[in-house]
Scaffold this active site. Structure first.
Site, PDB file in Angstrom:
ATOM      1  N   GLN A 103      -4.880  14.465   2.467  1.00 17.64           N
ATOM      2  CA  GLN A 103      -3.534  14.140   2.925  1.00 17.64           C
ATOM      3  C   GLN A 103      -2.496  14.908   2.101  1.00 17.64           C
ATOM      4  OE1 GLN A 103      -1.592  10.265   2.320  1.00 17.64           O
ATOM      5  NE2 GLN A 103      -1.238  10.149   4.524  1.00 17.64           N
ATOM      6  N   TYR A 183       8.304   8.645   3.457  1.00 11.11           N
ATOM      7  CA  TYR A 183       8.346   9.834   2.584  1.00 11.11           C
ATOM      8  C   TYR A 183       9.090  10.981   3.275  1.00 11.11           C
ATOM      9  CZ  TYR A 183       5.355   7.003  -0.279  1.00 11.11           C
ATOM     10  OH  TYR A 183       4.879   5.970  -1.045  1.00 11.11           O
ATOM     11  N   ARG A 230       0.022  11.774  10.281  1.00 13.18           N
ATOM     12  CA  ARG A 230       0.169  10.323  10.279  1.00 13.18           C
ATOM     13  C   ARG A 230       1.614   9.896  10.520  1.00 13.18           C
ATOM     14  NH1 ARG A 230      -1.552   5.725   5.754  1.00 13.18           N
ATOM     15  NH2 ARG A 230      -2.831   4.699   7.312  1.00 13.18           N
TER      16      ARG A 230
HETATM   17  C1  FMN Z   1      -3.592   1.114  -2.889  1.00 11.05           C
HETATM   18  C2  FMN Z   1      -2.985   1.715  -1.652  1.00 11.05           C
HETATM   19  C3  FMN Z   1      -2.564   3.033  -1.664  1.00 11.05           C
HETATM   20  C4  FMN Z   1      -2.059   3.639  -0.502  1.00 11.05           C
HETATM   21  N1  FMN Z   1      -1.722   4.964  -0.515  1.00 11.05           N
HETATM   22  C5  FMN Z   1      -1.408   5.600   0.637  1.00 11.05           C
HETATM   23  C6  FMN Z   1      -1.274   7.016   0.666  1.00 11.05           C
HETATM   24  O1  FMN Z   1      -1.446   7.743  -0.329  1.00 11.05           O
HETATM   25  N2  FMN Z   1      -0.953   7.581   1.862  1.00 11.05           N
HETATM   26  C7  FMN Z   1      -0.754   6.826   2.999  1.00 11.05           C
HETATM   27  O2  FMN Z   1      -0.462   7.393   4.058  1.00 11.05           O
HETATM   28  N3  FMN Z   1      -0.890   5.479   2.983  1.00 11.05           N
HETATM   29  C8  FMN Z   1      -1.244   4.870   1.849  1.00 11.05           C
HETATM   30  N4  FMN Z   1      -1.469   3.501   1.847  1.00 11.05           N
HETATM   31  C9  FMN Z   1      -1.383   2.755   3.117  1.00 11.05           C
HETATM   32  C10 FMN Z   1      -2.777   2.605   3.748  1.00 11.05           C
HETATM   33  O3  FMN Z   1      -3.305   3.859   4.139  1.00 11.05           O
HETATM   34  C11 FMN Z   1      -2.731   1.689   4.981  1.00 11.05           C
HETATM   35  O4  FMN Z   1      -1.810   2.202   5.902  1.00 11.05           O
HETATM   36  C12 FMN Z   1      -2.360   0.239   4.667  1.00 11.05           C
HETATM   37  O5  FMN Z   1      -3.027  -0.229   3.501  1.00 11.05           O
HETATM   38  C13 FMN Z   1      -2.732  -0.695   5.837  1.00 11.05           C
HETATM   39  O6  FMN Z   1      -4.115  -0.581   6.144  1.00 11.05           O
HETATM   40  P1  FMN Z   1      -5.179  -1.742   5.755  1.00 11.05           P
HETATM   41  O7  FMN Z   1      -4.671  -2.996   6.401  1.00 11.05           O
HETATM   42  O8  FMN Z   1      -6.484  -1.288   6.319  1.00 11.05           O
HETATM   43  O9  FMN Z   1      -5.196  -1.871   4.266  1.00 11.05           O
HETATM   44  C14 FMN Z   1      -1.949   2.876   0.696  1.00 11.05           C
HETATM   45  C15 FMN Z   1      -2.353   1.535   0.689  1.00 11.05           C
HETATM   46  C16 FMN Z   1      -2.872   0.959  -0.457  1.00 11.05           C
HETATM   47  C17 FMN Z   1      -3.345  -0.473  -0.407  1.00 11.05           C
END
Ligand code: FMN
Length: 370
Positions: A103, A183, A230
């Site tokens: 990413q 972002y 995304r």
């Molecule tokens: C610890 C953590 C770090 C994340 N870092 C990113 C990231 O670097 N880039 C991004 O697009 N989303 C990031 N997210 C968002 C996740 O990709 C995702 O959209 C969000 O956690 C919801 O999905 P889930 O319900 O499966 O956890 C992050 C989420 C968490 C929990």
């Protein structure tokens, strides 16, 4: 089991990349690149290799330039040392039969002068997101950023292109443009963060322009079939983003225009908060956007096994990206295959250095099988 889970069926992306299943690992910042070069190293290799049974791994956001950084210990993809580090990661994942995209990230106004020798972070317009920035000295209030000049916009597009070239050299199967979650690119899309009067602001087309210029630039260094991106269309009240009446029409325009390309995939997130009371936002992102996009659509946000199978079965998405569940279940695919118990992630170690909470979640034991 008799029921053929849609999640475990293979899928082939544009360009012929064959994925073993539709259970993808969503991008997650884990802040383990705690070295002066911000390069990934052995623990990253171990972490991603442990998760190689995913249909596709999308790495943590990785800054495309020193200007793009906004958090401590996040890896980059702009220097030779970082490319060397990532080579170890792609090899470790490929050796285990996995596929991995990186990413590409620029945080824009979510950054802080502490990351830039006191200089202001860059953004489409000089509007403070009034958020917190996670600096080397802990959380600090964000500042009013510097409105990017045209030259700075061109340079940023060039930085994404260079990062794409580096990603290919590092052995990635493709890249995901991080145009989500408040972002830099999301800041351009949204009328409340972009009040520019030049060709990058004003109309919906102008606010979306930088994304398409980045796609065009990346196409010069990789096939378009290796490019994914995304979007988080209904993000509101988080990461400095305030939605308005033009927000959804902007994303509809972007998604329709993406059909001009043969991209690897479009990655969408369901709303991060309940937006049902906001008339101009969309509560069901996959359902709303699926009819608008002809390519592979991966959906994310709050899915478990059952909901994941259902969204594919209903035809609203082709694959599901799991984030938090992938922190604590390195073998999420095997657990879904066996309908096994899932482990819960420990929030306290999401962003802390070292192996704890990172590479020490065990794979399934036979005894856990229901
Ligand atoms: C610890 C953590 C770090 C994340 N870092 C990113 C990231 O670097 N880039 C991004 O697009 N989303 C990031 N997210 C968002 C996740 O990709 C995702 O959209 C969000 O956690 C919801 O999905 P889930 O319900 O499966 O956890 C992050 C989420 C968490 C929990």
């Amino acid at each position: 089991m008799n029921y053929e889970q849609p999640l475990v069926q293979p899928i082939t992306l544009a360009g012929g990349l064959e994925l073993k299943n539709r259970i993808w690992m969503a991008p997650m910042t884990r802040s383990r690149a705690d070295n002066p070069a911000n390069k990934p190293f052995e623990i990253h290799e171990k972490y991603y290799a442990q998760r190689a049974s995913a249909g596709l791994i999308i790495t943590e956001g990785s800054q495309v330039s020193t200007e793009g950084v906004g958090y401590i210990n996040t890896p980059g993809i702009y220097s030779d040392a970082q490319v060397e580090g990532w080579k170890g990661v792609t090899k470790a994942v490929h050796d285990k039969g996995g596929k991995i995209f990186i990413q590409l990230w620029h945080v824009g106004r979510i950054s802080h002068p502490d990351f830039h020798d006191g200089n202001l972070p860059l953004a489409p317009s000089a509007i403070n997101p009034n958020e917190k920035s996670f600096t080397p000295e802990g959380f600090k209030e964000t500042v009013t950023p510097k409105e990017m000049t045209r030259a700075e916009i061109k340079q940023t597009i060039e930085d994404f292109k260079n990062a794409g070239k580096n990603a290919m050299e590092a052995g990635f199967d493709g890249i995901e443009i991080h145009s989500s979650n408040g972002y830099l690119l999301h800041q351009f899309f949204n009328a409340t963060s972009n009040v520019r009067r030049d060709e990058y602001g004003g109309s919906i087309e102008n606010r979306a322009k930088i994304l398409f210029e980045i796609i065009e630039a990346l196409k010069e260094v990789m096939p378009e079939q290796k490019i994914g991106l995304r979007l988080n269309p209904s993000l509101n009240g988080a990461f400095g983003m305030t939605a308005d009446q033009e927000t959804i029409p902007t994303f509809e325009y972007i998604v329709r225009k993406l059909n001009d390309y043969d991209l690897a995939y479009l990655h969408l997130s369901e709303p991060f908060s309940d937006v049902s009371a906001i008339t101009y936002l969309v509560s069901h992102i996959a359902k709303h956007f699926r009819p608008l996009y002809k390519g592979t659509l991966v959906i994310n946000g709050g899915f478990d096994q059952e909901k994941g199978n259902k969204v594919i079965e209903q035809g609203d998405a082709d694959a599901v990206a799991y984030a938090k569940l992938y922190i604590s279940n390195p073998d999420l695919v095997e657990r879904f295959e066996q309908n096994a118990e899932l482990a819960s992630p420990d929030k306290d170690t999401f962003y802390t250095p070292g192996e704890k909470g990172y590479t020490d979640y065990p794979a399934l034991k036979e005894s856990q099988v229901r």
